[in-house]
Design a protein around this motif. Structure first.
Motif, PDB file in Angstrom:
ATOM      1  N   MET A   1      30.608  25.122  35.871  1.00 56.03           N
ATOM      2  CA  MET A   1      31.950  24.982  35.714  1.00 56.03           C
ATOM      3  C   MET A   1      32.859  25.906  37.315  1.00 56.03           C
ATOM      4  SD  MET A   1      33.742  25.178  31.861  1.00 56.03           S
ATOM      5  CE  MET A   1      32.859  24.085  31.047  1.00 56.03           C
ATOM      6  N   LYS A   2      33.443  25.661  38.241  1.00 52.17           N
ATOM      7  CA  LYS A   2      33.896  25.979  39.054  1.00 52.17           C
ATOM      8  C   LYS A   2      35.739  26.819  38.983  1.00 52.17           C
ATOM      9  CE  LYS A   2      36.185  25.318  43.828  1.00 52.17           C
ATOM     10  NZ  LYS A   2      35.822  23.989  45.052  1.00 52.17           N
ATOM     11  N   LEU A   3      35.670  27.750  39.387  1.00 49.19           N
ATOM     12  CA  LEU A   3      36.884  28.439  38.970  1.00 49.19           C
ATOM     13  C   LEU A   3      37.648  29.048  40.068  1.00 49.19           C
ATOM     14  CD1 LEU A   3      38.824  30.491  36.087  1.00 49.19           C
ATOM     15  CD2 LEU A   3      38.616  31.247  38.068  1.00 49.19           C
ATOM     16  N   THR A   4      38.679  28.362  40.331  1.00 48.21           N
ATOM     17  CA  THR A   4      39.338  29.677  41.780  1.00 48.21           C
ATOM     18  C   THR A   4      40.912  30.247  41.829  1.00 48.21           C
ATOM     19  OG1 THR A   4      39.156  26.752  42.800  1.00 48.21           O
ATOM     20  CG2 THR A   4      40.711  28.313  44.215  1.00 48.21           C
ATOM     21  N   VAL A   5      40.682  30.832  42.363  1.00 46.81           N
ATOM     22  CA  VAL A   5      41.394  32.186  42.250  1.00 46.81           C
ATOM     23  C   VAL A   5      42.751  32.056  43.195  1.00 46.81           C
ATOM     24  CG1 VAL A   5      41.820  34.376  42.035  1.00 46.81           C
ATOM     25  CG2 VAL A   5      39.876  33.514  40.722  1.00 46.81           C
ATOM     26  N   VAL A   6      43.534  31.549  43.378  1.00 49.40           N
ATOM     27  CA  VAL A   6      44.658  31.515  44.569  1.00 49.40           C
ATOM     28  C   VAL A   6      45.447  32.752  44.573  1.00 49.40           C
ATOM     29  CG1 VAL A   6      46.642  30.561  44.949  1.00 49.40           C
ATOM     30  CG2 VAL A   6      44.540  29.518  44.119  1.00 49.40           C
ATOM     31  N   GLY A   7      45.293  33.724  45.151  1.00 52.27           N
ATOM     32  CA  GLY A   7      45.551  35.503  45.315  1.00 52.27           C
ATOM     33  C   GLY A   7      44.559  36.123  45.580  1.00 52.27           C
ATOM     34  N   GLY A   8      43.917  35.539  45.590  1.00 52.73           N
ATOM     35  CA  GLY A   8      42.053  36.314  45.246  1.00 52.73           C
ATOM     36  C   GLY A   8      42.238  37.458  46.171  1.00 52.73           C
ATOM     37  N   GLY A   9      42.703  37.483  47.181  1.00 51.03           N
ATOM     38  CA  GLY A   9      42.681  39.211  47.999  1.00 51.03           C
ATOM     39  C   GLY A   9      43.525  40.462  47.271  1.00 51.03           C
ATOM     40  N   SER A  10      44.074  39.736  46.396  1.00 53.92           N
ATOM     41  CA  SER A  10      44.661  40.878  45.259  1.00 53.92           C
ATOM     42  C   SER A  10      43.328  41.581  44.890  1.00 53.92           C
ATOM     43  CB  SER A  10      45.178  40.300  43.943  1.00 53.92           C
ATOM     44  OG  SER A  10      45.700  40.665  43.262  1.00 53.92           O
ATOM     45  N   THR A  11      43.834  43.191  44.655  1.00 58.08           N
ATOM     46  CA  THR A  11      43.326  44.238  44.424  1.00 58.08           C
ATOM     47  C   THR A  11      42.686  44.272  42.574  1.00 58.08           C
ATOM     48  OG1 THR A  11      45.057  45.825  44.302  1.00 58.08           O
ATOM     49  CG2 THR A  11      43.963  45.774  46.104  1.00 58.08           C
TER      50      THR A  11
END
Length: 421
Positions: free
Chosen positions: A1-11
């Motif tokens: 399964m593929k999950l994308t995190v938008v805002g992946g640069g968040s701490t």
């Protein structure tokens, strides 16, 4: 399964990655994509995320990209955790409302409206791109203000569920005080995002023994201290409000407090600088202890549970989410977004029945729902008048002179993010 995190640069991201690594049996993720326009952050957080996976023996791949369309292509779920304007905008949200004696906070009051106005158009654009690239993907919204943002997504027809960590945080604290397993503790959680109450604490799931009276009798002082509210208030309410209710129940006290110390935004900005320095260490392969002070406690567990339920029909059978009311709370419109326990599965979230709500709680919910209606209209269509109406409707403002002053300040501080201003 593929999950994308938008805002992946968040701490926050290492907390999330750690959860996916630890709980891979619940949600067997094969590909995690971190996307963010901030390449400098991705260059630190993506390698750390890979090291966390490696340390835990997780076989999944982690990639990072600034190309949003590529990141969401083929995704089964997209998690939103973005902050339009960054900590600099949050600093403004928490300070200029204080100038006229109103709470300065990033998710409620005038600051919360400012965040909604900046965020809703950006999130809707992202969601449209997700729908084009992966029409069956679920959108999990952790972006504040979660209630307004989730309502915007659902109104536009997106497959979306809102997520907040308040309920899971209280569940874990209550379980520790009661000496029981959190998995066996069910909260009768009701309200709107950041405007919620625990009306019962049940052992063994819905319909189980309500141990809230025992919790308040034996541990009321500690619970009240966590909320920074008087123990006597909890005893008189007979329920446990979330800590965000302090902005309503002790507004003037909070304003005095906020005026005498550095803003939370300043504290978080300093913490983020320290976290990013830690993330740069190539030997670091676990989330640092400092991250626990950043906020978002148990966010990863809640996110994994929700993703597993939506995509696999697995995870906890009942979860606290933000979803459409659809008659659950009869005093609110069907299209209001409420935060309650729900049965979550591949078809989405279906709220569980809620016991009749005390008018003391229902009245405030109805008031804030009306504000959220007006806030969403302002976010979608702009105009000074719409902003003024939303501010005047908010129970933390509700005076025309304040609403006029705050409208001017909001627009002045956010002009670069408001296409209509």
């Amino acid at each position: 399964m593929k999950l994308t995190v938008v805002g992946g640069g968040s701490t926050y991201t290492p907390e999330l990655v750690d959860g996916f690594a630890r709980l891979r049996d619940v949600f067997p993720l094969t590909e995690l994509v971190l996307t963010d326009p901030a390449t400098d952050r991705l260059d630190l957080i993506a390698p750390l995320s890979r090291r966390i996976f490696a340390r835990r023996g997780h076989p999944g791949t982690i990639t990072a990209t600034t190309d949003l369309d590529a990141a969401v292509d083929g995704a089964d779920a997209v998690l939103l955790q973005l902050r339009v304007g960054g900590q600099a905008a949050r600093q403004q949200d928490e300070t200029w409302p204080l100038e006229c004696g109103c709470v300065g906070q990033e998710t409620t009051g005038a600051g919360g409206l400012a965040k909604a106005l900046r965020t809703v158009p950006v999130v809707l654009d992202i969601a449209d791109r997700v729908r084009r690239a992966s029409p069956d993907a679920w959108i999990i919204d952790f972006t504040n203000p979660v209630g307004i943002v989730t309502r915007a997504l659902l109104r536009a027809g997106h497959r979306a569920v809102g997520l907040c960590n308040v309920a899971i945080g209280l569940q874990r604290k209550f379980a520790a005080r009661l000496g029981t397993d959190p998995a066996g503790l069910h909260l009768d959680h009701v309200g709107l995002n950041h405007l919620t109450w625990e009306t019962a604490v049940r052992l063994g799931g819905p319909g189980g023994e309500d141990v809230l009276p025992r919790l308040l009798a034996d541990h009321g002082d500690e619970v009240a201290a966590d909320l920074r509210l008087p123990r006597a208030l909890l005893d008189r309410l007979g329920v446990v409000p979330s800590y965000y209710l302090r902005y309503y129940y002790a507004h003037d006290e909070v304003v005095r407090d906020l005026r005498t110390k550095p803003s939370r935004a300043a504290e978080v900005a300093d913490m983020e600088r320290r976290l990013l320095a830690l993330y740069a260490d190539p030997a670091l392969d676990e989330k640092p202890a400092l991250l626990a002070r950043r906020g978002g406690a148990y966010y990863s567990e809640a996110a994994v549970d929700l993703a597993a339920a939506l995509l696999r029909g697995a995870g906890s059978p009942h979860q606290v989410v933000n979803t459409l009311n659809n008659g659950t709370l009869p005093f609110l419109p069907d299209d209001a977004v409420i935060e309650v326990q729900a049965a979550v599965g591949p078809k989405g979230a279906a709220p569980l029945p809620v016991a009749p709500v005390d008018p003391l709680l229902a009245g405030l919910m109805a008031n804030v729902t009306a504000y959220e209606d007006l806030a969403l209209e302002a976010a979608l269509h702009g105009s000074r008048t719409r902003v003024f109406r939303a501010l005047l409707a908010h129970p933390l403002i509700a005076q025309y002179a304040y609403a006029e002053q705050l409208t001017d300040a909001l627009i002045a501080h956010n002009r670069e993010h408001l296409a209509w201003a």
